[in-house]
Design a protein around this motif. Sequence first.
Motif, PDB file in Angstrom:
ATOM      1  N   SER A  50       0.833  -1.201   0.000  1.00  0.00           N
ATOM      2  CA  SER A  50       0.000   0.000   0.000  1.00  0.00           C
ATOM      3  C   SER A  50       0.868   1.250   0.000  1.00  0.00           C
ATOM      4  O   SER A  50       0.598   2.222  -0.706  1.00  0.00           O
ATOM      5  N   THR A  51       1.918   1.199   0.826  1.00  0.00           N
ATOM      6  CA  THR A  51       2.820   2.345   0.908  1.00  0.00           C
ATOM      7  C   THR A  51       3.507   2.590  -0.435  1.00  0.00           C
ATOM      8  O   THR A  51       3.524   3.717  -0.941  1.00  0.00           O
ATOM      9  N   LEU A  52       4.048   1.534  -1.007  1.00  0.00           N
ATOM     10  CA  LEU A  52       4.744   1.673  -2.288  1.00  0.00           C
ATOM     11  C   LEU A  52       3.791   2.136  -3.383  1.00  0.00           C
ATOM     12  O   LEU A  52       4.177   2.892  -4.272  1.00  0.00           O
ATOM     13  N   GLU A  53       2.547   1.714  -3.284  1.00  0.00           N
ATOM     14  CA  GLU A  53       1.578   2.154  -4.284  1.00  0.00           C
ATOM     15  C   GLU A  53       1.294   3.649  -4.128  1.00  0.00           C
ATOM     16  O   GLU A  53       1.254   4.390  -5.106  1.00  0.00           O
ATOM     17  N   SER A  54       1.119   4.080  -2.887  1.00  0.00           N
ATOM     18  CA  SER A  54       0.806   5.496  -2.673  1.00  0.00           C
ATOM     19  C   SER A  54       1.987   6.382  -3.076  1.00  0.00           C
ATOM     20  O   SER A  54       1.815   7.559  -3.362  1.00  0.00           O
ATOM     21  N   LEU A  55       3.165   5.811  -3.130  1.00  0.00           N
ATOM     22  CA  LEU A  55       4.351   6.564  -3.547  1.00  0.00           C
ATOM     23  C   LEU A  55       4.563   6.496  -5.055  1.00  0.00           C
ATOM     24  O   LEU A  55       5.441   7.160  -5.592  1.00  0.00           O
ATOM     25  N   GLN A  59       1.964   0.148  -8.854  1.00  0.00           N
ATOM     26  CA  GLN A  59       0.567   0.504  -9.102  1.00  0.00           C
ATOM     27  C   GLN A  59      -0.213  -0.735  -9.451  1.00  0.00           C
ATOM     28  O   GLN A  59       0.337  -1.764  -9.834  1.00  0.00           O
TER      29      GLN A  59
END
Lengths: 256, 256
Positions: A50-55, A59
Amino acid sequence: MNEDVKDLNLSVVKAFTILDAFVGDKKEWGVRELAKKTGYNKSTTYRLLSTLESLGALQKNNEDKYLLGLKLFELGNLVSIHKSLRKLSRTPLENIAREIKETVHFGVFDKGQVLYLNKTESPQGLKVSTQIGSYQKAYCTAIGKVLLAFSSEDEITKYLKTTSLDACTENTITDAKALEVALKKIRKQQYALDMEELELGLICIAIPVFGKNNDIVASISVSGPSSRFKLENIDNYLAIIKKGAREIEESIANYN
Amino acid sequence: MNEDVKDLNLSVVKAFTILDAFVGDKKEWGVRELAKKTGYNKSTTYRLLSTLESLGALQKNNEDKYLLGLKLFELGNLVSIHKSLRKLSRTPLENIAREIKETVHFGVFDKGQVLYLNKTESPQGLKVSTQIGSYQKAYCTAIGKVLLAFSSEDEITKYLKTTSLDACTENTITDAKALEVALKKIRKQQYALDMEELELGLICIAIPVFGKNNDIVASISVSGPSSRFKLENIDNYLAIIKKGAREIEESIANYN
DNA sequence: AACATCGTTTCATTATATGAAACGATTTAC
DNA sequence: GTAAATCGTTTCATATAATGAAACGATGTT
């Protein structure tokens, strides 16, 4: 084996371990799959994803699986190491590719391996599947053997001492002494061949690219399937890629 | 403003905030500099940097300053989003660049901005300095206005509603109504101009690239300094880049 | 020689990452 | 068409790991 055991930020290490999972063939991952692959707890994996996606580092695709994200594309294009080599090799490589209708690679020696900086793909159906930015074994590739052959004696010695020459095919040179002899021959004839030493059916030829002080900086290789890559074409190929190598060398010399 | 306030892994967020510092002009950072820039404690910054270095995401230069590392180059080249567009635009762009000796860009619309997927640089001294993988404002670039003009009505409305049209130069279109008129004209004449709207002295022309269903997928632009980019060349430029666009469209149509 | 600045390490404190379990939502199996 | 399996997600008490002020030695500057 473990060098300086610094106190690293474990969360960041985990995040990049997850990103590294995407380096293999599998380009799309779910939470549970990645948890299994990395050994991290399902909850931990979920939160890191989730963190890597929000960054933008990851995706989701339309199936809610994770893909590498455009933030990494952005950052990857900003890496300045070897950037000038990548840029000035582009046109010469295109020129080579137009004449030889096979896959052309351009790489440097990095951390005991070949690092591919550039390539142009064969327009033909049957082609090699390599990735710019990826690493390959040096001892069983034409490009790697060239880079090795023209390295300093110290580097060659160090390489032979630290690398285990595992067989990739029946043709792979797995004996250090034999490799040394091969490197000597490469230095003499100024090119290297890979006769199905990395992969059966794959033949490559490579030549060195020298820098300002006549030290090797990179290598150009042409790869093709043994079905159409015939030894009688070698002189023809060599003439074409040598022209490209000279173009690159000239650009390097003129580079401030 | 803050969407889902998920509980993100803060260390990972910090790590990428640090990496994002390298997106600007400054490519080399020391520990204290980065601590000041990010607002993180010196110790925290130091440990994050050490971690990122050990992962290959950063590496030190000979002055012990940090640079973006080859791990990011590796990951960046593996990003699959838009990969086929990047690949199939390469040769057509080279062809355009060979005929027009100006910088050629190839980009898509992403998150309300232009995302540059590819480019070929002008061989001339005076050239635009953009980065593949970087983003640019849509409303004041030729490439952005083309991408916008051929988007759906909904998307245009959404864009106009959410984007503040700040002036970059005295020529920038800062009025939503005026932009709508401009977009209509672009749709009619099938190309867009940027008459020093982003940067004084910089002129661009762009055309759309359509996909299988006649929906816009990308845009090609040519940029040059106003000193040599004359309006009487437009028809010539248009003919050349339209040829390239048609090549790309054909590749897209044949893409499985 | 004195000072400023650099990256690095220490250690007590605090905050945050963790994981088992339960959750609802889909998808697959029967 | 119902049951079972699997998916991503959330909860909450606990423990672990990130934190930052201060001191450190090294290097470069005044």
